[in-house]
Design a protein around this motif. Structure first.
Motif, mmCIF file in Angstrom:
data_model
loop_
_atom_site.group_PDB
_atom_site.id
_atom_site.type_symbol
_atom_site.label_atom_id
_atom_site.label_comp_id
_atom_site.label_asym_id
_atom_site.label_seq_id
_atom_site.Cartn_x
_atom_site.Cartn_y
_atom_site.Cartn_z
ATOM 1 N N THR A 1 0.758 -1.114 -0.096
ATOM 2 C CA THR A 1 0.160 0.055 0.023
ATOM 3 C C THR A 1 0.785 1.210 -0.036
ATOM 4 O O THR A 1 0.658 2.173 -0.430
ATOM 5 C CB THR A 1 -1.029 0.059 1.228
ATOM 6 O OG1 THR A 1 -0.260 -0.037 2.420
ATOM 7 C CG2 THR A 1 -1.858 -1.217 1.320
ATOM 8 N N TRP A 2 2.027 1.197 0.544
ATOM 9 C CA TRP A 2 3.257 2.147 0.524
ATOM 10 C C TRP A 2 3.373 2.678 -0.927
ATOM 11 O O TRP A 2 3.107 3.804 -1.140
ATOM 12 C CB TRP A 2 4.187 2.079 1.036
ATOM 13 C CG TRP A 2 5.325 3.143 1.212
ATOM 14 C CD1 TRP A 2 5.368 4.073 2.287
ATOM 15 C CD2 TRP A 2 6.357 3.303 0.394
ATOM 16 N NE1 TRP A 2 6.372 4.986 2.019
ATOM 17 C CE2 TRP A 2 7.056 4.659 0.859
ATOM 18 C CE3 TRP A 2 6.632 2.702 -1.041
ATOM 19 C CZ2 TRP A 2 7.937 5.238 0.039
ATOM 20 C CZ3 TRP A 2 7.652 3.358 -1.476
ATOM 21 C CH2 TRP A 2 8.346 4.714 -0.992
ATOM 22 N N PHE A 3 3.725 1.530 -1.831
ATOM 23 C CA PHE A 3 3.934 1.859 -3.154
ATOM 24 C C PHE A 3 2.708 2.634 -3.760
ATOM 25 O O PHE A 3 2.755 3.611 -4.636
ATOM 26 C CB PHE A 3 4.337 0.618 -3.919
ATOM 27 C CG PHE A 3 5.617 0.084 -3.636
ATOM 28 C CD1 PHE A 3 6.766 0.933 -3.835
ATOM 29 C CD2 PHE A 3 5.803 -1.069 -2.963
ATOM 30 C CE1 PHE A 3 8.036 0.384 -3.637
ATOM 31 C CE2 PHE A 3 7.047 -1.511 -2.780
ATOM 32 C CZ PHE A 3 8.481 -0.910 -3.081
ATOM 33 N N LEU A 4 1.459 1.936 -3.404
ATOM 34 C CA LEU A 4 0.299 2.421 -4.276
ATOM 35 C C LEU A 4 -0.148 3.924 -3.933
ATOM 36 O O LEU A 4 -0.575 4.635 -4.454
ATOM 37 C CB LEU A 4 -0.664 1.694 -4.113
ATOM 38 C CG LEU A 4 -0.561 0.106 -4.659
ATOM 39 C CD1 LEU A 4 -1.952 -0.736 -4.089
ATOM 40 C CD2 LEU A 4 -0.543 0.235 -6.082
ATOM 41 N N ALA A 5 0.139 4.214 -2.491
ATOM 42 C CA ALA A 5 0.182 5.491 -2.106
ATOM 43 C C ALA A 5 0.864 6.492 -2.464
ATOM 44 O O ALA A 5 0.583 7.705 -3.091
ATOM 45 C CB ALA A 5 0.004 5.636 -0.528
ATOM 46 N N MET A 6 2.123 6.118 -2.787
ATOM 47 C CA MET A 6 3.094 7.021 -3.560
ATOM 48 C C MET A 6 2.538 7.294 -4.794
ATOM 49 O O MET A 6 3.053 8.323 -5.402
ATOM 50 C CB MET A 6 4.467 6.527 -3.334
ATOM 51 C CG MET A 6 5.111 6.604 -1.892
ATOM 52 S SD MET A 6 5.526 7.989 -1.217
ATOM 53 C CE MET A 6 6.747 8.471 -2.434
ATOM 54 N N SER A 7 2.390 6.147 -5.517
ATOM 55 C CA SER A 7 1.992 6.274 -6.874
ATOM 56 C C SER A 7 0.704 7.145 -7.264
ATOM 57 O O SER A 7 0.797 8.115 -7.715
ATOM 58 C CB SER A 7 1.391 4.917 -7.383
ATOM 59 O OG SER A 7 1.076 4.764 -8.962
ATOM 60 N N VAL B 1 5.573 8.934 -14.859
ATOM 61 C CA VAL B 1 6.564 7.543 -15.159
ATOM 62 C C VAL B 1 6.814 6.962 -13.994
ATOM 63 O O VAL B 1 6.712 5.822 -13.791
ATOM 64 C CB VAL B 1 7.705 8.086 -16.000
ATOM 65 C CG1 VAL B 1 8.550 7.022 -16.007
ATOM 66 C CG2 VAL B 1 7.437 8.668 -17.369
ATOM 67 N N ALA B 2 7.140 7.805 -12.889
ATOM 68 C CA ALA B 2 7.490 7.323 -11.466
ATOM 69 C C ALA B 2 6.064 6.498 -10.925
ATOM 70 O O ALA B 2 6.172 5.568 -10.348
ATOM 71 C CB ALA B 2 7.903 8.383 -10.433
ATOM 72 N N SER B 3 4.839 7.251 -11.519
ATOM 73 C CA SER B 3 3.747 6.856 -10.792
ATOM 74 C C SER B 3 3.389 5.552 -11.174
ATOM 75 O O SER B 3 3.041 4.490 -10.334
ATOM 76 C CB SER B 3 2.379 7.959 -11.152
ATOM 77 O OG SER B 3 1.252 7.384 -10.402
ATOM 78 N N VAL C 1 14.006 2.855 -12.513
ATOM 79 C CA VAL C 1 13.169 4.015 -13.350
ATOM 80 C C VAL C 1 12.431 5.205 -12.417
ATOM 81 O O VAL C 1 12.517 5.996 -12.640
ATOM 82 C CB VAL C 1 12.010 3.369 -14.052
ATOM 83 C CG1 VAL C 1 10.973 4.018 -14.600
ATOM 84 C CG2 VAL C 1 12.671 2.367 -15.212
ATOM 85 N N ASN C 2 12.139 4.307 -11.234
ATOM 86 C CA ASN C 2 11.297 5.420 -10.363
ATOM 87 C C ASN C 2 12.441 6.312 -9.844
ATOM 88 O O ASN C 2 12.190 7.592 -9.725
ATOM 89 C CB ASN C 2 10.832 4.526 -9.067
ATOM 90 C CG ASN C 2 9.855 3.563 -9.691
ATOM 91 O OD1 ASN C 2 9.167 3.650 -10.598
ATOM 92 N ND2 ASN C 2 9.454 2.659 -8.646
ATOM 93 N N VAL C 3 13.469 6.030 -9.206
ATOM 94 C CA VAL C 3 14.615 6.963 -8.927
ATOM 95 C C VAL C 3 15.134 7.965 -9.797
ATOM 96 O O VAL C 3 15.153 9.214 -9.604
ATOM 97 C CB VAL C 3 15.676 5.973 -8.180
ATOM 98 C CG1 VAL C 3 16.810 7.129 -7.777
ATOM 99 C CG2 VAL C 3 15.308 5.299 -7.061
ATOM 100 N N GLY C 4 15.303 7.418 -10.936
ATOM 101 C CA GLY C 4 15.944 8.204 -12.082
ATOM 102 C C GLY C 4 14.688 9.346 -12.451
ATOM 103 O O GLY C 4 15.178 10.493 -12.432
ATOM 104 N N SER C 5 13.484 8.836 -12.565
ATOM 105 C CA SER C 5 12.472 9.782 -13.052
ATOM 106 C C SER C 5 12.033 10.636 -11.951
ATOM 107 O O SER C 5 12.061 12.249 -12.301
ATOM 108 C CB SER C 5 11.178 8.765 -13.259
ATOM 109 O OG SER C 5 11.432 7.808 -14.304
ATOM 110 N N ILE C 6 12.158 10.523 -10.724
ATOM 111 C CA ILE C 6 11.730 11.350 -9.603
ATOM 112 C C ILE C 6 12.871 12.598 -9.422
ATOM 113 O O ILE C 6 12.743 13.614 -9.368
ATOM 114 C CB ILE C 6 11.557 10.894 -8.255
ATOM 115 C CG1 ILE C 6 10.264 9.962 -8.487
ATOM 116 C CG2 ILE C 6 11.593 11.748 -7.296
ATOM 117 C CD1 ILE C 6 9.766 9.019 -7.309
#
Length: 212
Positions: free
Chosen positions: A63-69, A98-100, A131-136
């Motif tokens: 849910t942490w990942f989904l909440a951040m998304s 993209v990160a979402s 991808v997430n780290v680079g995009s943000i």
């Protein structure tokens, strides 16, 4: 009058989106902190936060990942309605999207715990992490640049750059510690901490954005 009403409508939309994003990020911060107490068997120095998705209370990390998304999606939409129309602003908003999407992938495909057999799920999770780290990281730079070109955001650019430098610091530390025996888990938590600081800063500014 029509233009004024349209402006008020966009402002209300921005505030609603910012409030949604803020709620998501608050949940993410509380959930991650709680997991440190729920899973004391995961030593912070030698475990990425993604490891919390494996085993007991794994659903909390999911849910942490989904909440951040959801938070990034709402923030991106809010930034768009706030009037960021420069090329750098649009690119920064796109990278947040993209990160979402990448965070949803991270939620669906759990990581592999160190020492456990490698799986396709773990490989996909690792790729989504990059991808997430680079995009943000790139989004924070591009949006900080765009803030200087928008009257309503210009006064925030100094804080934005300070927070972006912290993300850069966390980004570098994270990748310098990706070796066995290094405290990569602590580096991972530092990166997430400064990332949340940036997200909270931008979201709170969006909620209180003065009309142009």
């Amino acid at each position: 009058m029509a233009t004024e009403n349209a402006g008020k409508g966009l402002r209300s939309t921005s505030v609603a989106l910012a409030t949604t994003a803020l709620a998501c990020f608050i949940y993410a911060a509380v959930a991650l902190l709680t997991l440190h107490f729920l899973r004391p068997d995961y030593a912070p120095a030698s475990n990425f936060i993604s490891n919390y998705a494996v085993g007991r209370y794994g659903w909390v990390m999911t849910t942490w990942f989904l909440a951040m998304s959801c938070g990034l999606l709402a923030l991106a939409a809010g930034l768009h309605t706030s009037g960021l129309r420069s090329i750098t602003g649009r690119l920064g908003i796109f990278l947040l999207l993209v990160a979402s999407v990448g965070l949803v992938v991270s939620a669906v495909f759990p990581t592999d715990i160190a020492g456990a057999p490698s799986t396709r799920s773990g490989a996909i999770h690792d790729q989504s992490f990059l991808v997430n780290v680079g995009s943000i990281f790139m989004a924070s730079i591009l949006l900080s640049v765009s803030f200087a070109t928008h009257p309503a955001w210009r006064s925030f650019r100094g804080i934005a750059w300070i927070l972006t430098v912290l993300i850069l610091t966390g980004f570098v530390i994270q990748f310098l510690t990706l070796h066995k025996g290094m405290p990569y888990g602590l580096a991972n938590r530092f990166f997430v901490l400064v990332l949340l600081a940036w997200l909270f800063g931008v979201t709170l500014r969006l909620r209180s954005l003065p009309p142009v």
